[in-house]
Design a protein around this motif. Structure first.
Motif, PDB file in Angstrom:
ATOM      1  N   GLU A  52     -10.658  13.008  24.963  1.00  0.00           N
ATOM      2  CA  GLU A  52     -10.933  14.444  24.967  1.00  0.00           C
ATOM      3  C   GLU A  52     -12.158  14.801  24.140  1.00  0.00           C
ATOM      4  O   GLU A  52     -12.579  15.966  24.139  1.00  0.00           O
ATOM      5  N   PHE A  53     -12.737  13.826  23.439  1.00  0.00           N
ATOM      6  CA  PHE A  53     -13.854  14.105  22.545  1.00  0.00           C
ATOM      7  C   PHE A  53     -15.022  14.756  23.277  1.00  0.00           C
ATOM      8  O   PHE A  53     -15.561  15.784  22.849  1.00  0.00           O
ATOM      9  N   GLY A  54     -15.423  14.178  24.400  1.00  0.00           N
ATOM     10  CA  GLY A  54     -16.555  14.699  25.153  1.00  0.00           C
ATOM     11  C   GLY A  54     -16.307  16.113  25.655  1.00  0.00           C
ATOM     12  O   GLY A  54     -17.178  16.978  25.561  1.00  0.00           O
ATOM     13  N   GLU A  55     -15.110  16.335  26.196  1.00  0.00           N
ATOM     14  CA  GLU A  55     -14.770  17.650  26.730  1.00  0.00           C
ATOM     15  C   GLU A  55     -14.742  18.693  25.626  1.00  0.00           C
ATOM     16  O   GLU A  55     -15.293  19.793  25.777  1.00  0.00           O
ATOM     17  N   VAL A  56     -14.091  18.374  24.512  1.00  0.00           N
ATOM     18  CA  VAL A  56     -13.975  19.306  23.387  1.00  0.00           C
ATOM     19  C   VAL A  56     -15.349  19.650  22.832  1.00  0.00           C
ATOM     20  O   VAL A  56     -15.669  20.833  22.617  1.00  0.00           O
ATOM     21  N   LEU A  57     -16.181  18.650  22.605  1.00  0.00           N
ATOM     22  CA  LEU A  57     -17.510  18.881  22.034  1.00  0.00           C
ATOM     23  C   LEU A  57     -18.389  19.664  23.001  1.00  0.00           C
ATOM     24  O   LEU A  57     -19.093  20.596  22.596  1.00  0.00           O
ATOM     25  N   SER A  58     -18.339  19.309  24.281  1.00  0.00           N
ATOM     26  CA  SER A  58     -19.157  19.984  25.284  1.00  0.00           C
ATOM     27  C   SER A  58     -18.781  21.458  25.409  1.00  0.00           C
ATOM     28  O   SER A  58     -19.658  22.341  25.391  1.00  0.00           O
ATOM     29  N   ASN A  59     -17.484  21.737  25.522  1.00  0.00           N
ATOM     30  CA  ASN A  59     -17.035  23.130  25.633  1.00  0.00           C
ATOM     31  C   ASN A  59     -17.398  23.937  24.398  1.00  0.00           C
ATOM     32  O   ASN A  59     -17.833  25.090  24.492  1.00  0.00           O
ATOM     33  N   PHE A 221     -11.296  31.038  18.394  1.00  0.00           N
ATOM     34  CA  PHE A 221      -9.918  30.547  18.378  1.00  0.00           C
ATOM     35  C   PHE A 221      -8.962  31.549  19.031  1.00  0.00           C
ATOM     36  O   PHE A 221      -8.413  31.286  20.102  1.00  0.00           O
ATOM     37  N   GLU A 222      -8.820  32.725  18.395  1.00  0.00           N
ATOM     38  CA  GLU A 222      -7.877  33.709  18.924  1.00  0.00           C
ATOM     39  C   GLU A 222      -8.260  34.162  20.323  1.00  0.00           C
ATOM     40  O   GLU A 222      -7.401  34.276  21.202  1.00  0.00           O
ATOM     41  N   ASP A 223      -9.548  34.441  20.538  1.00  0.00           N
ATOM     42  CA  ASP A 223      -9.977  34.916  21.849  1.00  0.00           C
ATOM     43  C   ASP A 223      -9.707  33.886  22.938  1.00  0.00           C
ATOM     44  O   ASP A 223      -9.178  34.208  24.011  1.00  0.00           O
ATOM     45  N   ILE A 224     -10.032  32.630  22.662  1.00  0.00           N
ATOM     46  CA  ILE A 224      -9.829  31.578  23.662  1.00  0.00           C
ATOM     47  C   ILE A 224      -8.342  31.299  23.851  1.00  0.00           C
ATOM     48  O   ILE A 224      -7.861  31.149  24.979  1.00  0.00           O
ATOM     49  N   LEU A 225      -7.604  31.248  22.754  1.00  0.00           N
ATOM     50  CA  LEU A 225      -6.174  30.947  22.824  1.00  0.00           C
ATOM     51  C   LEU A 225      -5.419  31.993  23.634  1.00  0.00           C
ATOM     52  O   LEU A 225      -4.509  31.661  24.399  1.00  0.00           O
ATOM     53  N   LEU A 226      -5.807  33.263  23.496  1.00  0.00           N
ATOM     54  CA  LEU A 226      -5.083  34.347  24.163  1.00  0.00           C
ATOM     55  C   LEU A 226      -5.557  34.600  25.588  1.00  0.00           C
ATOM     56  O   LEU A 226      -4.782  35.081  26.420  1.00  0.00           O
ATOM     57  N   LEU A 227      -6.812  34.271  25.876  1.00  0.00           N
ATOM     58  CA  LEU A 227      -7.329  34.503  27.222  1.00  0.00           C
ATOM     59  C   LEU A 227      -7.120  33.310  28.150  1.00  0.00           C
ATOM     60  O   LEU A 227      -6.992  33.484  29.359  1.00  0.00           O
ATOM     61  N   ALA A 228      -7.097  32.108  27.561  1.00  0.00           N
ATOM     62  CA  ALA A 228      -6.953  30.891  28.375  1.00  0.00           C
ATOM     63  C   ALA A 228      -5.485  30.473  28.467  1.00  0.00           C
ATOM     64  O   ALA A 228      -5.121  29.367  28.077  1.00  0.00           O
ATOM     65  N   ILE A 229      -4.658  31.362  28.984  1.00  0.00           N
ATOM     66  CA  ILE A 229      -3.225  31.067  29.087  1.00  0.00           C
ATOM     67  C   ILE A 229      -2.939  30.139  30.263  1.00  0.00           C
ATOM     68  O   ILE A 229      -2.063  29.275  30.194  1.00  0.00           O
ATOM     69  N   SER A 230      -3.698  30.290  31.337  1.00  0.00           N
ATOM     70  CA  SER A 230      -3.474  29.477  32.530  1.00  0.00           C
ATOM     71  C   SER A 230      -3.833  28.010  32.270  1.00  0.00           C
ATOM     72  O   SER A 230      -4.892  27.721  31.701  1.00  0.00           O
ATOM     73  N   PRO A 231      -2.977  27.071  32.696  1.00  0.00           N
ATOM     74  CA  PRO A 231      -3.271  25.641  32.512  1.00  0.00           C
ATOM     75  C   PRO A 231      -4.532  25.196  33.240  1.00  0.00           C
ATOM     76  O   PRO A 231      -5.151  24.193  32.864  1.00  0.00           O
ATOM     77  N   THR A 232      -4.919  25.933  34.278  1.00  0.00           N
ATOM     78  CA  THR A 232      -6.108  25.553  35.042  1.00  0.00           C
ATOM     79  C   THR A 232      -7.399  25.749  34.246  1.00  0.00           C
ATOM     80  O   THR A 232      -8.450  25.247  34.641  1.00  0.00           O
ATOM     81  N   LEU A 233      -7.324  26.463  33.116  1.00  0.00           N
ATOM     82  CA  LEU A 233      -8.508  26.729  32.300  1.00  0.00           C
ATOM     83  C   LEU A 233      -8.687  25.705  31.179  1.00  0.00           C
ATOM     84  O   LEU A 233      -9.630  25.814  30.396  1.00  0.00           O
ATOM     85  N   ALA A 234      -7.798  24.735  31.110  1.00  0.00           N
ATOM     86  CA  ALA A 234      -7.831  23.770  30.003  1.00  0.00           C
ATOM     87  C   ALA A 234      -9.155  23.025  29.928  1.00  0.00           C
ATOM     88  O   ALA A 234      -9.680  22.770  28.838  1.00  0.00           O
ATOM     89  N   GLU A 235      -9.742  22.722  31.054  1.00  0.00           N
ATOM     90  CA  GLU A 235     -10.963  21.922  31.068  1.00  0.00           C
ATOM     91  C   GLU A 235     -12.179  22.684  30.553  1.00  0.00           C
ATOM     92  O   GLU A 235     -13.174  22.071  30.139  1.00  0.00           O
ATOM     93  N   VAL A 236     -12.128  24.011  30.547  1.00  0.00           N
ATOM     94  CA  VAL A 236     -13.269  24.803  30.067  1.00  0.00           C
ATOM     95  C   VAL A 236     -12.946  25.564  28.775  1.00  0.00           C
ATOM     96  O   VAL A 236     -13.836  26.170  28.172  1.00  0.00           O
ATOM     97  N   ALA A 237     -11.686  25.543  28.359  1.00  0.00           N
ATOM     98  CA  ALA A 237     -11.274  26.307  27.177  1.00  0.00           C
ATOM     99  C   ALA A 237     -10.848  25.426  26.010  1.00  0.00           C
ATOM    100  O   ALA A 237     -10.437  25.936  24.972  1.00  0.00           O
ATOM    101  N   ASN A 238     -10.963  24.120  26.179  1.00  0.00           N
ATOM    102  CA  ASN A 238     -10.552  23.197  25.124  1.00  0.00           C
ATOM    103  C   ASN A 238     -11.702  23.003  24.141  1.00  0.00           C
ATOM    104  O   ASN A 238     -12.621  22.226  24.374  1.00  0.00           O
ATOM    105  N   VAL A 239     -11.666  23.756  23.023  1.00  0.00           N
ATOM    106  CA  VAL A 239     -12.718  23.673  22.001  1.00  0.00           C
ATOM    107  C   VAL A 239     -12.119  23.092  20.720  1.00  0.00           C
ATOM    108  O   VAL A 239     -10.916  22.844  20.647  1.00  0.00           O
TER     109      VAL A 239
END
Length: 287
Positions: A52-59, A221-239
């Motif tokens: 997940e390192f690449g995805e987390v850093l990229s996002n 943190f709060e904005d992403i955590l509360l807006l990215a509720i759908s599992p389909t957003l995990a790939e773009v919301a994982n920071v």
């Protein structure tokens, strides 16, 4: 008054720093800090080797850069526009409306955004259907391609007004004779913004730019955590911040989460020092 403030600072700001040692331990809450085994840079290495390192850093970088490019200049533009408004009654109304969202918690803002973008009776979908721009409602909060736009827009709406206060104060301190001299030289009001206003508030802009660069890995943190509720957003919301929350609190990997958070803070500190060094060459810096 000074002594209580120093005691408060020491107790709540410096003593907790001891907890950073868990980044170099396999921390066990039953053994405590002193008895938990030391593992050196093990957790840092695990993070670098994580899939997940690449995805987390990229996002994190992409969202942070987008916030820097959009959210940073937005309050400056608003302040410049408000400065040109001559009707004080209208100006105060606009300022009050733009300041108000800052005092809403992200829970309220996320609820408002979710309601506006809802598939059923969402105002945006209803407007687009009325304009014949779409044939059926779009579930915006479940489609990755829309998430960053929604996130940045929500941040701008929430903070643009309150963040413009500093720039409005700086503009109010500009010497009026500079505008008079520019007008005598034939400069229009639009040109005066670039020839007088912006150069006059340049030190303030640079200082806030330095702070923004120093927080480049704080994508949210709060904005992403509360807006990215759908599992389909995990790939773009994982920071980084949401990743630390997930592995630290949900998976109880306290040492690993501390290591990731510490790494982010060290990088931010390095960026802050570098940005300040560059700004010092331009004549404005934090130190």
């Amino acid at each position: 008054m000074v002594l209580p403030a120093l005691v408060f600072l020491f107790v709540f700001s410096y003593i907790p720093l001891y907890g950073l040692l868990t980044a170099f331990q396999d921390y066990d809450m039953f053994k405590g800090f002193f008895a938990s085994p030391w593992v050196g840079f093990k957790h840092f290495r695990i993070f670098f080797e994580s899939p997940e390192f690449g995805e987390v850093l990229s996002n994190t970088i992409w969202i942070s850069v987008l916030k820097l490019l959009v959210c940073f200049p937005a309050p400056i533009v608003l302040a410049l526009m408000l400065n040109e408004v001559k009707n004080m009654y209208f100006k105060r109304i606009v300022q009050t409306i733009s300041y108000l969202p800052h005092f809403f918690s992200w829970v309220i803002v996320a609820g408002f955004v979710s309601s506006m973008l809802a598939v059923d009776n969402g105002s945006l979908n209803m407007a687009l259907e009325k304009l014949n721009l779409i044939d059926e409602p779009i579930n915006f909060l479940s489609l990755p391609e829309y998430f960053w736009t929604i996130l940045i827009s929500a941040n701008v709406w929430k903070e643009i007004g309150f963040a413009s206060i500093v720039y409005l104060a700086a503009i109010a301190g500009v010497d009026p004779t500079l505008y008079e001299a520019a007008a005598m030289d034939g400069a229009s009001r639009f040109k005066q913004v670039f020839l007088v206003t912006l150069p006059s508030i340049r030190p303030i802009i640079i200082i806030f730019m330095i702070l923004a660069v120093g927080n480049i890995l704080n994508a949210g943190f709060e904005d992403i955590l509360l807006l990215a509720i759908s599992p389909t957003l995990a790939e773009v919301a994982n920071v980084v911040d949401t990743y630390v929350y997930r592995v630290g609190f949900k998976n109880s990997r306290y040492s690993y989460a501390t290591a990731v958070g510490l790494l982010k803070s060290v990088i931010n500190l390095g960026l802050l020092i570098a940005a300040n060094a560059i700004a010092r060459r331009k004549g404005s810096s934090l130190w």
